[in-house]
Design a protein around this motif. Structure first.
Motif, PDB file in Angstrom:
ATOM      1  N   ILE A  14       8.696  -3.079 -13.279  1.00  0.00           N
ATOM      2  CA  ILE A  14       7.270  -3.370 -13.139  1.00  0.00           C
ATOM      3  C   ILE A  14       6.739  -2.762 -11.843  1.00  0.00           C
ATOM      4  O   ILE A  14       5.675  -2.160 -11.812  1.00  0.00           O
ATOM      5  N   SER A  17       6.434   0.986 -12.258  1.00  0.00           N
ATOM      6  CA  SER A  17       5.286   1.282 -13.124  1.00  0.00           C
ATOM      7  C   SER A  17       3.980   1.115 -12.360  1.00  0.00           C
ATOM      8  O   SER A  17       3.058   1.927 -12.484  1.00  0.00           O
ATOM      9  N   SER A  18       3.898   0.077 -11.556  1.00  0.00           N
ATOM     10  CA  SER A  18       2.698  -0.184 -10.757  1.00  0.00           C
ATOM     11  C   SER A  18       2.460   0.923  -9.739  1.00  0.00           C
ATOM     12  O   SER A  18       1.335   1.395  -9.563  1.00  0.00           O
ATOM     13  N   LYS A  19       3.521   1.362  -9.069  1.00  0.00           N
ATOM     14  CA  LYS A  19       3.400   2.454  -8.093  1.00  0.00           C
ATOM     15  C   LYS A  19       2.967   3.738  -8.779  1.00  0.00           C
ATOM     16  O   LYS A  19       2.138   4.479  -8.266  1.00  0.00           O
ATOM     17  N   LYS A  21       1.263   4.008 -11.562  1.00  0.00           N
ATOM     18  CA  LYS A  21      -0.138   3.850 -11.958  1.00  0.00           C
ATOM     19  C   LYS A  21      -1.050   4.041 -10.750  1.00  0.00           C
ATOM     20  O   LYS A  21      -2.104   4.665 -10.847  1.00  0.00           O
ATOM     21  N   GLY A  22      -0.635   3.520  -9.587  1.00  0.00           N
ATOM     22  CA  GLY A  22      -1.413   3.695  -8.365  1.00  0.00           C
ATOM     23  C   GLY A  22      -1.513   5.159  -7.966  1.00  0.00           C
ATOM     24  O   GLY A  22      -2.581   5.645  -7.602  1.00  0.00           O
ATOM     25  N   LYS A  68      -7.745   1.287  -6.508  1.00  0.00           N
ATOM     26  CA  LYS A  68      -7.073   0.252  -7.292  1.00  0.00           C
ATOM     27  C   LYS A  68      -7.195   0.608  -8.766  1.00  0.00           C
ATOM     28  O   LYS A  68      -8.280   0.635  -9.324  1.00  0.00           O
ATOM     29  N   VAL A  70      -5.937  -0.985 -11.733  1.00  0.00           N
ATOM     30  CA  VAL A  70      -5.286  -2.187 -12.265  1.00  0.00           C
ATOM     31  C   VAL A  70      -6.140  -2.823 -13.356  1.00  0.00           C
ATOM     32  O   VAL A  70      -7.343  -2.587 -13.437  1.00  0.00           O
TER      33      VAL A  70
END
Length: 123
Positions: A14, A17-19, A21-22, A68, A70
């Motif tokens: 997770i 994936s977050s990094k 996406k950022g 951001k 998100v």
């Protein structure tokens, strides 16, 4: 018929994936700014590990850009981060944000918006 068990994502997956996406969000913003004639727009040195008060994207003079990308944004927290990170430079803090399949939005304080608007009208 056999059922296959869905593999749940680990916290590490997770986080990666977050990094990712950022990073994609920062590149999207930089490219959109370049298309809008801000040719020097690019991801900041922060992406190379220089953390601290660096904006996520540089190249929009006078604006501290916090990106951001998100689905659930805590806008107050993101804006506070931009404000704190922009104190040293004195740039106007702005949060560039979007959800999947939605347009980019920019959030900044009304007083900063009015400063920009009045400056634009004078120029």
């Amino acid at each position: 018929m056999t059922k296959t068990k869905a593999k749940s994502k680990s916290k590490s997956d997770i986080g990666k994936s977050s990094k990712r996406k950022g990073k994609v969000g920062e590149l999207e913003v930089a490219n959109l700014l370049k298309e809008a004639s801000f040719k020097n727009a690019h991801r900041s040195a922060q992406c190379k590990g220089n953390t601290g008060q660096a904006p996520d994207v540089e190249g929009l003079p006078g604006i501290h850009i916090e990106v951001k990308r998100v689905e659930r944004l805590n806008l107050r927290k993101a804006y506070e981060q931009a404000v704190n990170d922009s104190k040293k430079s004195g740039d106007i803090p702005a949060v560039f944000h979007r959800q999947s399949h939605q347009p980019w939005m920019v959030s900044l304080s009304l007083s900063d918006f009015l400063k920009l608007y009045k400056k634009e009208r004078r120029d």
